[in-house]
Design a protein around this motif. Structure first.
Motif, PDB file in Angstrom:
ATOM      1  N   ASP A   1       0.829  -1.205   0.000  1.00  0.00           N
ATOM      2  CA  ASP A   1       0.000   0.000   0.000  1.00  0.00           C
ATOM      3  C   ASP A   1       0.864   1.256   0.000  1.00  0.00           C
ATOM      4  O   ASP A   1       0.528   2.251  -0.626  1.00  0.00           O
ATOM      5  CB  ASP A   1      -0.921   0.013   1.230  1.00  0.00           C
ATOM      6  CG  ASP A   1      -1.942  -1.115   1.188  1.00  0.00           C
ATOM      7  OD1 ASP A   1      -2.166  -1.651   0.083  1.00  0.00           O
ATOM      8  OD2 ASP A   1      -2.492  -1.467   2.242  1.00  0.00           O
TER       9      ASP A   1
ATOM     10  N   VAL B   1      -7.216  -5.293   3.466  1.00  0.00           N
ATOM     11  CA  VAL B   1      -7.137  -5.378   2.012  1.00  0.00           C
ATOM     12  C   VAL B   1      -6.645  -6.749   1.573  1.00  0.00           C
ATOM     13  O   VAL B   1      -7.236  -7.392   0.698  1.00  0.00           O
ATOM     14  CB  VAL B   1      -6.206  -4.275   1.464  1.00  0.00           C
ATOM     15  CG1 VAL B   1      -5.999  -4.444  -0.029  1.00  0.00           C
ATOM     16  CG2 VAL B   1      -6.795  -2.906   1.771  1.00  0.00           C
TER      17      VAL B   1
ATOM     18  N   ARG C   1       1.087  -2.708   4.334  1.00  0.00           N
ATOM     19  CA  ARG C   1      -0.152  -3.143   3.675  1.00  0.00           C
ATOM     20  C   ARG C   1      -1.229  -3.373   4.723  1.00  0.00           C
ATOM     21  O   ARG C   1      -0.952  -3.904   5.804  1.00  0.00           O
ATOM     22  CB  ARG C   1       0.086  -4.400   2.858  1.00  0.00           C
ATOM     23  CG  ARG C   1      -1.194  -5.004   2.275  1.00  0.00           C
ATOM     24  CD  ARG C   1      -0.938  -5.804   1.038  1.00  0.00           C
ATOM     25  NE  ARG C   1      -0.735  -4.934  -0.120  1.00  0.00           N
ATOM     26  CZ  ARG C   1      -0.653  -5.374  -1.368  1.00  0.00           C
ATOM     27  NH1 ARG C   1      -0.750  -6.652  -1.629  1.00  0.00           N
ATOM     28  NH2 ARG C   1      -0.466  -4.536  -2.352  1.00  0.00           N
ATOM     29  N   SER C   2      -2.445  -2.981   4.396  1.00  0.00           N
ATOM     30  CA  SER C   2      -3.575  -3.130   5.312  1.00  0.00           C
ATOM     31  C   SER C   2      -4.016  -4.588   5.368  1.00  0.00           C
ATOM     32  O   SER C   2      -4.247  -5.196   4.318  1.00  0.00           O
ATOM     33  CB  SER C   2      -4.739  -2.254   4.867  1.00  0.00           C
ATOM     34  OG  SER C   2      -5.907  -2.567   5.606  1.00  0.00           O
TER      35      SER C   2
ATOM     36  N   ARG D   1      -6.602   0.186  -8.563  1.00  0.00           N
ATOM     37  CA  ARG D   1      -5.477   0.656  -7.761  1.00  0.00           C
ATOM     38  C   ARG D   1      -4.952   2.011  -8.227  1.00  0.00           C
ATOM     39  O   ARG D   1      -3.991   2.522  -7.671  1.00  0.00           O
ATOM     40  CB  ARG D   1      -4.338  -0.367  -7.803  1.00  0.00           C
ATOM     41  CG  ARG D   1      -4.656  -1.662  -7.087  1.00  0.00           C
ATOM     42  CD  ARG D   1      -3.378  -2.424  -6.786  1.00  0.00           C
ATOM     43  NE  ARG D   1      -2.619  -2.699  -7.986  1.00  0.00           N
ATOM     44  CZ  ARG D   1      -2.781  -3.779  -8.727  1.00  0.00           C
ATOM     45  NH1 ARG D   1      -3.676  -4.666  -8.415  1.00  0.00           N
ATOM     46  NH2 ARG D   1      -2.053  -3.980  -9.803  1.00  0.00           N
TER      47      ARG D   1
END
Length: 601
Positions: free
Chosen positions: A220, A298, A294-295, A438
């Motif tokens: 991310d 997600v 990064r989440s 994205r």
């Protein structure tokens, strides 16, 4: 037998026994398996983020080492002892020769170098390019580490991050007069190793981010911290003003993890907030730290969907078992048939569960491979292509000697083909990002009139080669809120298309105005026009009007499809009006201001 009959005469008891010994274990074991799947999936994501951080660290290191090699190539004393150009210029106080040297070194290191400073033996500025109001010839640099740390044993030094007033030649992510840079200094010495001077090249920190931004498909965001834990830059804001730059993150959980020995961790995002998975690496030569974030929501979203389907299937299976048990006990005369039906249902549901798991894993693998492919394509294809184009430009400019006509033609062919291939790759990557959701908008307030004027300027020379007139007319349109780079790409794509399909001696007219609370831009040409049956297909990927292909028009069929995607990403619309033999008019509208959260649909 009597006990069996007794049990079958009490359906509730049968249901209770089956629930305790069949349904409940199925549900419990299923949940345990789901928990294990999440843990293994998260571990694989952490490992992937660690590799992403390693690639980012390797990219930054390679950029710095490349700059160091170029500095040595341009300023180091040869092993033959023959004086270098900068040595001779410093000895003779020759400003013209110093200017020639800085131009040569600037071209060798372009585009990452923002300013080159030449110091004499006393550490005073002998020459700098470009100049500035704050730094002048004669300024004393002798106390600075970029000069004092240079010795014959250590002929190069890389500084920490500092603010420079040197000019920015583009792509450095700031419009202010002060740019955050790092300096690479190189010793200029005579054959005995005695210091004659030094050369300092200032590199924009944002330009180092070119090694990081291609990796954003695999993470991310990517944070780069210096040795004191301050934010140097982050990938998502690499080429835009970022108020978080310089913020001390060492005391945050993510900063603590970065300074530890772990290669991955789970902690809150110190800037954006919320839990994040972290991959950690280090730039050893600078003492910097790389964090790829990064989440979890997600990365685990697709897995959760598959596990939810499996959970529903397990619950349905348990319900079927319980209902079957009730029916089995209530209809003792049909026990055998019901048992067979139950086994068939169990087999079918088990097979469905297996197929669902296999499908989920395939979808997950395909998603991951696509993201890795986009990231690898961005780095592995665009980086060497940029090098090919750059070296072709260097050869074309005769920086290392004259070329004969055939060599010059081949060099131009290499540059033109490289530019065409790079444009195609960029279009495919941009279109893939839009379709994958994205692609995000970097919203700013900018002048649409200037954007239109810049677009016209970019195609004017090509149009002039074919005696095509290009006119710009704007009325009541100036500042809008949108992604400036993407709007310029929309304008350039439409103008390039108009030039390509307008015959010699034609005219292209660009107009901008207001319409129903939106800004409207029309690009009108006097080309051969588009048939009615082709007006929809030209906006499809890899499709062109039938007449274009019959007449051998260049292009990949991606320009208009990407343009349409970028317009719709801005909540706008694009259309075409055309008459065969009379020309075409491409029009798009954009809102003056985008919604607060503008992202890909």
């Amino acid at each position: 037998m009597h006990r069996t009959e007794w049990l079958l005469s009490r359906p509730w008891l049968v249901v209770l026994v089956v629930a305790l010994f069949v349904a409940l274990p199925v549900l419990v074991l299923g949940e345990l398996s789901a928990t294990d799947s999440r843990a293994r999936f998260r571990a694989s994501q952490l490992d992937g983020l660690a590799k992403t951080a390693d690639r980012a660290a390797a990219g930054v290191t390679e950029r710095i080492e490349s700059a160091e090699r170029q500095m040595l190539a341009g300023s180091a004393t040869p092993s033959t002892g023959t004086p270098t150009a900068v040595f001779t210029a410093l000895e003779g106080h020759d400003q013209a020769a110093l200017g020639t040297f800085t131009s040569y070194l600037g071209g060798l290191m372009s585009p990452q170098v923002l300013r080159i400073i030449v110091l004499d033996a006393a550490g005073r500025v002998a020459f700098l390019e470009p100049g500035s109001d704050r730094t002048r010839v004669g300024d004393d640099y002798s106390a600075r580490e970029s000069f004092s740390r240079l010795t014959a044993a250590s002929p190069q030094f890389v500084t920490g991050i500092y603010a420079s007033d040197g000019g920015c030649t583009g792509g450095c992510g700031t419009t202010s007069g002060v740019t955050r840079v790092m300096g690479i200094s190189s010793l200029v010495a005579d054959a005995r190793g005695q210091r004659v001077g030094a050369v300092i090249a200032e590199l924009s920190v944002q330009l180092l981010a070119r090694a990081v931004t291609p990796l954003l498909g695999a993470a991310d965001d990517v944070y780069v911290l210096d040795g004191d834990g301050r934010l140097v830059f982050r990938g998502s804001h690499a080429f835009a003003s970022d108020p978080a730059v310089g913020q001390d993150l060492r005391a945050s959980p993510a900063g603590i993890a970065a300074f530890a020995t772990a290669t991955n961790a789970q902690a809150d995002d110190p800037l954006g907030g919320g839990p994040r998975l972290l991959g950690i690496s280090h730039v050893q030569s600078l003492g910097w730290h790389i964090i790829a974030l990064r989440s979890p929501a997600v990365v685990e979203g697709a897995l959760d969907a598959s596990l939810d389907q499996a959970r529903v299937a397990r619950i349905a299976l348990a319900a079927i078992i319980l209902v079957g048990s009730w029916l089995f006990a209530a209809t003792a005369g049909r026990v055998i048939r019901q048992r067979r039906q139950l086994h068939r249902s169990l087999d079918r549901n088990t097979r469905l569960l297996g197929e669902l798991e296999v499908t989920g894993k395939r979808l997950e693998s395909a998603n991951r491979h696509k993201s890795e492919f986009l990231a690898n394509m961005s780095h592995e294809l665009r980086t060497p292509l940029n090098a090919i184009i750059g070296f072709a430009d260097v050869l074309g400019q005769r920086m290392f000697g004259e070329l004969n006509d055939r060599q010059a033609g081949y060099t131009e062919d290499i540059r033109t083909s490289g530019q065409h291939l790079l444009t195609l790759i960029n279009d495919i990557l941009d279109l893939s990002k839009v379709e994958a959701g994205r692609m995000e908008l970097s919203l700013t307030d900018f002048s649409l009139r200037e954007a239109l004027s810049n677009g016209v300027t970019m195609v004017r020379d090509r149009a002039a080669d074919h005696h095509i007139g290009v006119k710009l007319e704007t009325d009541g349109v100036d500042v809008i809120n949108a992604d400036e780079r993407k709007v310029k790409q929309i304008i350039f794509n439409l103008l390039s298309n108009a030039v390509k399909f307008t015959p010699d001696g034609g005219t292209i007219t660009v107009t901008g105005g207001r319409e129903n609370g939106h800004v409207r831009v029309d690009v009108r040409d006097t080309g051969r026009g588009i048939a009615p049956e082709d007006r929809e297909r030209i906006f499809e990927e890899f499709r062109q009007a039938r007449g274009d292909r019959d007449q051998g028009s260049e292009g990949t069929g991606l320009g208009l499809s990407l343009t349409k995607a970028l317009v719709e990403l801005h909540h706008g619309a694009i259309s075409v009006e055309s008459e065969v033999g009379r020309g075409s008019t491409f029009s798009f509208t954009l809102p003056f201001a985008q919604p607060a959260l503008a992202a890909a649909p």
